[in-house]
Design an enzyme around this catalytic site. Sequence first.
Site, short mmCIF file in Angstrom:
data_model
loop_
_atom_site.label_atom_id
_atom_site.label_comp_id
_atom_site.label_asym_id
_atom_site.label_seq_id
_atom_site.Cartn_x
_atom_site.Cartn_y
_atom_site.Cartn_z
N GLY A 41 11.87 12.88 7.45
CA GLY A 41 12.60 12.41 8.62
C GLY A 41 14.05 12.03 8.32
O GLY A 41 14.72 11.42 9.14
N LYS A 56 2.81 13.08 14.60
CA LYS A 56 2.97 11.62 14.45
C LYS A 56 2.70 10.94 15.81
O LYS A 56 1.85 11.42 16.55
CB LYS A 56 4.33 11.29 13.85
CG LYS A 56 4.57 12.10 12.55
CD LYS A 56 5.75 11.69 11.75
CE LYS A 56 5.84 12.55 10.50
NZ LYS A 56 6.92 12.17 9.62
N HIS A 116 -1.04 10.05 4.42
CA HIS A 116 0.37 10.25 4.76
C HIS A 116 1.19 9.04 4.32
O HIS A 116 0.72 7.90 4.41
CB HIS A 116 0.53 10.48 6.27
CG HIS A 116 1.89 10.98 6.61
ND1 HIS A 116 2.97 10.14 6.73
CD2 HIS A 116 2.36 12.24 6.79
CE1 HIS A 116 4.06 10.86 6.98
NE2 HIS A 116 3.71 12.14 7.02
N GLU A 121 4.74 15.44 -0.19
CA GLU A 121 5.80 15.00 0.73
C GLU A 121 6.60 13.88 0.06
O GLU A 121 6.20 12.71 0.12
CB GLU A 121 5.19 14.47 2.03
CG GLU A 121 4.38 15.48 2.79
CD GLU A 121 4.26 15.12 4.27
OE1 GLU A 121 4.57 15.97 5.10
OE2 GLU A 121 3.88 13.98 4.60
N ASN A 158 2.60 17.98 12.09
CA ASN A 158 2.17 16.59 12.22
C ASN A 158 3.03 15.95 13.31
O ASN A 158 4.20 15.67 13.08
CB ASN A 158 2.34 15.86 10.88
CG ASN A 158 2.02 14.39 10.98
OD1 ASN A 158 1.51 13.92 12.00
ND2 ASN A 158 2.31 13.65 9.92
N GLU A 198 3.45 7.44 5.69
CA GLU A 198 3.63 6.39 6.71
C GLU A 198 2.40 5.50 6.78
O GLU A 198 2.51 4.30 7.04
CB GLU A 198 3.97 7.04 8.07
CG GLU A 198 5.40 7.60 8.04
CD GLU A 198 5.62 8.84 8.89
OE1 GLU A 198 4.82 9.12 9.80
OE2 GLU A 198 6.63 9.54 8.63
N SER A 213 11.50 17.26 6.09
CA SER A 213 12.68 17.90 6.68
C SER A 213 12.67 19.43 6.57
O SER A 213 13.70 20.04 6.34
CB SER A 213 13.96 17.32 6.08
OG SER A 213 14.03 15.92 6.31
P1 13P Z 1 9.76 15.65 8.89
O1 13P Z 1 9.51 17.13 8.92
O2 13P Z 1 10.14 15.08 10.24
O3 13P Z 1 10.68 15.25 7.79
O4 13P Z 1 8.33 14.95 8.57
C1 13P Z 1 7.58 15.41 7.50
C2 13P Z 1 6.25 14.78 7.56
O5 13P Z 1 6.10 13.59 7.35
C3 13P Z 1 5.09 15.62 7.91
O6 13P Z 1 3.89 14.96 7.69
#
Ligand code: 13P
Length: 250
Positions: free
Chosen positions: A172, A11, A94, A166, A9, A96, A212
């Site tokens: 992150g 982003k 997601h 997640e 992903n 976010e 992560s």
């Molecule tokens: P990270 O791997 O940067 O923690 O992000 C995970 C994520 O949100 C994947 O959709």
Amino acid sequence: MRKKIVAGNWKMNCDISETYELLDALSEYELAEDVQVMVAPPFTSLQAANQALIDTDILVVAQNMHQAESGAYTGEISAAMLKSAGVDTVIIGHSERRAYFGESNGILAEKVNAALKANMQIIFCFGEELDDRQRGEHFDRVSSQLSQGLFHLEESAWENIILAYEPVWAIGTGETASPEQVQEMHKFIRRTIGERYTAKIADSISILYGGSVKPENAGEIFGKPDVDGGLIGGASLKAESFAAIINAFS
Ligand code: 13P
């Protein structure tokens, strides 16, 4: 046999030229053949990614879509538009999107319906926040996200669903859920689906972990019996680390 999947992903990263660079760099690596690899660039790079990956088995995935078929929704993208760009898989839910764009479980259920109506495959994301876990309410949170987002579906729809657990506190932050915490939750998710639907659906659904994931921890997480792969953020933006994660399945 459940499918092994590693999806990147991206982003809000990678313009068109960076998309070509990253995918070109990825093409230098030999990737495990039994893993379905996916990349989810931003909307503006979907076509470039499809073009770059035309001779590969890597799937191009969208990060979001709107629930309406068309109309006065300035700034939004429909399922039909994604399909016309050669994209048949979409990430929905997601954290976010939930946190920054107000996407409630109800809206996500509508998005799921719209994607399925357009014959799309869905990567449905969910996961608890840190305070849910601290209060010991993480199983309840996950169970209500699943039931409100997906449990209205008929059995046949589940062929087109991939789940991605997640935990928000691990995204992150560099803080990964331990392989034991991941396994415990994935087992719970599979059991919950088995109770609502059938053992056959529960056994055949791919459940990915995200938060992560790095080359250093991917092997141990993917080695757990109820983990079928990962949804990778930061580490999918470098070909070397993404390839190492894909190849971390033993
Ligand atoms: P990270 O791997 O940067 O923690 O992000 C995970 C994520 O949100 C994947 O959709």
